[in-house]
Every structure is written in structure tokens, then in C-alpha cells.
Design a protein around this motif. Structure first.
Motif, PDB file in Angstrom:
ATOM      1  N   MET A   1      -2.961   6.153  -6.985  1.00  0.00           N
ATOM      2  CA  MET A   1      -4.078   7.044  -7.134  1.00  0.00           C
ATOM      3  C   MET A   1      -3.635   8.197  -8.039  1.00  0.00           C
ATOM      4  N   HIS A   2      -4.516   8.576  -8.955  1.00  0.00           N
ATOM      5  CA  HIS A   2      -4.269   9.699  -9.845  1.00  0.00           C
ATOM      6  C   HIS A   2      -5.576  10.458 -10.010  1.00  0.00           C
ATOM      7  N   ASN A   3      -5.572  11.723  -9.705  1.00  0.00           N
ATOM      8  CA  ASN A   3      -6.786  12.552  -9.770  1.00  0.00           C
ATOM      9  C   ASN A   3      -7.948  11.911  -9.015  1.00  0.00           C
ATOM     10  N   LYS A   4      -7.667  11.438  -7.825  1.00  0.00           N
ATOM     11  CA  LYS A   4      -8.655  10.811  -6.953  1.00  0.00           C
ATOM     12  C   LYS A   4      -9.261   9.533  -7.534  1.00  0.00           C
ATOM     13  N   HIS A   5      -8.582   8.961  -8.504  1.00  0.00           N
ATOM     14  CA  HIS A   5      -9.038   7.697  -9.094  1.00  0.00           C
ATOM     15  C   HIS A   5      -8.078   6.591  -8.677  1.00  0.00           C
ATOM     16  N   ILE A   6      -8.608   5.510  -8.152  1.00  0.00           N
ATOM     17  CA  ILE A   6      -7.798   4.388  -7.715  1.00  0.00           C
ATOM     18  C   ILE A   6      -7.920   3.273  -8.747  1.00  0.00           C
ATOM     19  N   SER A   7      -6.780   2.790  -9.191  1.00  0.00           N
ATOM     20  CA  SER A   7      -6.752   1.711 -10.178  1.00  0.00           C
ATOM     21  C   SER A   7      -7.241   0.411  -9.562  1.00  0.00           C
ATOM     22  N   ASP A   8      -7.718  -0.477 -10.430  1.00  0.00           N
ATOM     23  CA  ASP A   8      -8.110  -1.808  -9.986  1.00  0.00           C
ATOM     24  C   ASP A   8      -6.871  -2.586  -9.542  1.00  0.00           C
ATOM     25  N   VAL A   9      -7.047  -3.469  -8.584  1.00  0.00           N
ATOM     26  CA  VAL A   9      -5.963  -4.309  -8.115  1.00  0.00           C
ATOM     27  C   VAL A   9      -5.757  -5.441  -9.112  1.00  0.00           C
ATOM     28  N   ARG A  10      -4.504  -5.721  -9.439  1.00  0.00           N
ATOM     29  CA  ARG A  10      -4.174  -6.813 -10.345  1.00  0.00           C
ATOM     30  C   ARG A  10      -3.095  -7.659  -9.736  1.00  0.00           C
ATOM     31  N   ASN A  11      -3.291  -8.949  -9.790  1.00  0.00           N
ATOM     32  CA  ASN A  11      -2.267  -9.882  -9.350  1.00  0.00           C
ATOM     33  C   ASN A  11      -1.448 -10.293 -10.563  1.00  0.00           C
ATOM     34  N   THR A  12      -0.140 -10.217 -10.440  1.00  0.00           N
ATOM     35  CA  THR A  12       0.737 -10.654 -11.519  1.00  0.00           C
ATOM     36  C   THR A  12       1.721 -11.675 -10.988  1.00  0.00           C
ATOM     37  N   LYS A  13       2.077 -12.598 -11.844  1.00  0.00           N
ATOM     38  CA  LYS A  13       3.055 -13.612 -11.459  1.00  0.00           C
ATOM     39  C   LYS A  13       4.456 -13.182 -11.834  1.00  0.00           C
ATOM     40  N   LEU A  14       4.578 -12.314 -12.827  1.00  0.00           N
ATOM     41  CA  LEU A  14       5.860 -11.827 -13.302  1.00  0.00           C
ATOM     42  C   LEU A  14       5.778 -10.327 -13.504  1.00  0.00           C
ATOM     43  N   SER A  15       6.948  -9.705 -13.606  1.00  0.00           N
ATOM     44  CA  SER A  15       7.018  -8.299 -13.957  1.00  0.00           C
ATOM     45  C   SER A  15       7.361  -7.449 -12.754  1.00  0.00           C
ATOM     46  N   VAL A  16       7.685  -6.220 -13.049  1.00  0.00           N
ATOM     47  CA  VAL A  16       7.891  -5.204 -12.021  1.00  0.00           C
ATOM     48  C   VAL A  16       7.026  -4.021 -12.403  1.00  0.00           C
ATOM     49  N   PRO A  17       6.609  -3.213 -11.432  1.00  0.00           N
ATOM     50  CA  PRO A  17       5.765  -2.071 -11.780  1.00  0.00           C
ATOM     51  C   PRO A  17       6.528  -1.067 -12.635  1.00  0.00           C
ATOM     52  N   GLN A  18       5.946  -0.681 -13.756  1.00  0.00           N
ATOM     53  CA  GLN A  18       6.593   0.281 -14.632  1.00  0.00           C
ATOM     54  C   GLN A  18       6.582   1.651 -13.976  1.00  0.00           C
ATOM     55  N   GLY A  19       7.744   2.289 -13.925  1.00  0.00           N
ATOM     56  CA  GLY A  19       7.841   3.620 -13.343  1.00  0.00           C
ATOM     57  C   GLY A  19       8.012   3.619 -11.837  1.00  0.00           C
ATOM     58  N   GLY A  20       8.022   2.454 -11.222  1.00  0.00           N
ATOM     59  CA  GLY A  20       8.218   2.380  -9.777  1.00  0.00           C
ATOM     60  C   GLY A  20       9.656   2.721  -9.407  1.00  0.00           C
ATOM     61  N   CYS A  21       9.871   3.160  -8.184  1.00  0.00           N
ATOM     62  CA  CYS A  21      11.207   3.580  -7.779  1.00  0.00           C
ATOM     63  C   CYS A  21      12.205   2.419  -7.746  1.00  0.00           C
ATOM     64  N   LEU A  22      11.734   1.203  -7.563  1.00  0.00           N
ATOM     65  CA  LEU A  22      12.623   0.043  -7.554  1.00  0.00           C
ATOM     66  C   LEU A  22      12.608  -0.734  -8.870  1.00  0.00           C
ATOM     67  N   SER A  23      11.810  -0.311  -9.824  1.00  0.00           N
ATOM     68  CA  SER A  23      11.629  -1.076 -11.061  1.00  0.00           C
ATOM     69  C   SER A  23      12.934  -1.353 -11.790  1.00  0.00           C
ATOM     70  N   THR A  24      13.770  -0.348 -11.944  1.00  0.00           N
ATOM     71  CA  THR A  24      15.024  -0.516 -12.675  1.00  0.00           C
ATOM     72  C   THR A  24      15.925  -1.527 -11.990  1.00  0.00           C
ATOM     73  N   ILE A  25      16.079  -1.406 -10.695  1.00  0.00           N
ATOM     74  CA  ILE A  25      16.934  -2.330  -9.948  1.00  0.00           C
ATOM     75  C   ILE A  25      16.371  -3.742  -9.995  1.00  0.00           C
ATOM     76  N   LEU A  26      15.073  -3.877  -9.816  1.00  0.00           N
ATOM     77  CA  LEU A  26      14.460  -5.207  -9.862  1.00  0.00           C
ATOM     78  C   LEU A  26      14.629  -5.852 -11.231  1.00  0.00           C
ATOM     79  N   PHE A  27      14.478  -5.063 -12.297  1.00  0.00           N
ATOM     80  CA  PHE A  27      14.664  -5.602 -13.642  1.00  0.00           C
ATOM     81  C   PHE A  27      16.107  -6.057 -13.840  1.00  0.00           C
ATOM     82  N   LEU A  28      17.067  -5.265 -13.386  1.00  0.00           N
ATOM     83  CA  LEU A  28      18.472  -5.634 -13.530  1.00  0.00           C
ATOM     84  C   LEU A  28      18.799  -6.909 -12.767  1.00  0.00           C
ATOM     85  N   VAL A  29      18.247  -7.045 -11.581  1.00  0.00           N
ATOM     86  CA  VAL A  29      18.446  -8.280 -10.812  1.00  0.00           C
ATOM     87  C   VAL A  29      17.840  -9.453 -11.570  1.00  0.00           C
ATOM     88  N   PHE A  30      16.682  -9.244 -12.160  1.00  0.00           N
ATOM     89  CA  PHE A  30      15.978 -10.292 -12.895  1.00  0.00           C
ATOM     90  C   PHE A  30      16.761 -10.740 -14.123  1.00  0.00           C
TER      91      PHE A  30
END
Length: 110
Positions: free
Chosen positions: A1-30
Motif C-alpha cells: 500500500m502506498h498513499n492509501k492505494h493498494i496495488s493489483d494482485v499479480r501472480n508470477t511464476k518467476l522473480s522476486v519482489p523488487q525492493g523486498g527485504c528478502l529480494s537480494t538473498i533470494l536472487f543470490l540463491v537463485f
């Protein structure tokens, strides 16, 4: 949520969330198994940047080894549904004596 706006839900088969707290570690594992690619050179990885160092005694040997390694890395990328940024890719040849022969390096179709 940003400024009381909620993003649409998206299903992805690949990738990690950009800017997420685990993104860097997940990418390195990948990406960490790229080191299992059988190559002549040495791979260095820093975040999402990859450096390939190939040592050869002749320019012909360099061209063969480097292109073999680039093909192996490209196949790994395709298998793992990653795309190299050709525009940000560069090479440097160090050594002497320099010779005025064209050397061709190929990554995918570029």
C-alpha cells in the motif's frame, strides 16, 4: 500500500519482489548455481553483475574459449529464464603484443 492505494494482485511464476527485504538473498540463491556451468574461464558475481575472465596464450585460443564460455553462460541464462543486457555488456583484451586481427565474441545472437 502506498498513499492509501493498494496495488493489483499479480501472480508470477518467476522473480522476486523488487525492493523486498528478502529480494537480494533470494536472487543470490537463485543465481548461485551459475558457477556449476562448465567453462574455461573464471566467473565473478557481484549482485546481478557477472564478469567472465578467460586466459589464453593466443588470440585464436582466446576467441574459442571465450565463445564457448559465453555460449554456456547464455544457455544457463535461457534455461533459468533470464535475459542478458547486451547493451551493458563489454569486453576488454589485456596482454601484448597486440595484433591487428579481428576477434569476434558472441553472446546469444549478438
Amino acid at each position: 500500500m502506498h498513499n492509501k492505494h493498494i496495488s493489483d494482485v499479480r501472480n508470477t511464476k518467476l522473480s522476486v519482489p523488487q525492493g523486498g527485504c528478502l529480494s537480494t538473498i533470494l536472487f543470490l540463491v537463485f543465481i548461485n548455481d551459475i558457477f556449476k556451468v562448465i567453462i574455461f574461464g573464471i566467473l565473478y558475481l557481484f549482485a546481478d553483475d557477472l564478469t567472465l575472465v578467460v586466459i589464453a596464450k593466443t588470440y585464436d585460443e582466446l576467441e574459442v574459449k571465450a565463445n564457448s564460455d559465453l555460449k554456456a553462460v547464455h544457455e544457463w541464462l535461457i534455461t533459468n529464464k533470464l535475459v542478458p543486457n547486451i547493451e551493458k555488456s563489454n569486453f576488454i583484451i589485456m596482454g601484448c603484443p597486440l595484433r591487428s586481427t579481428e576477434i569476434s565474441f558472441k553472446l546469444g545472437s549478438s
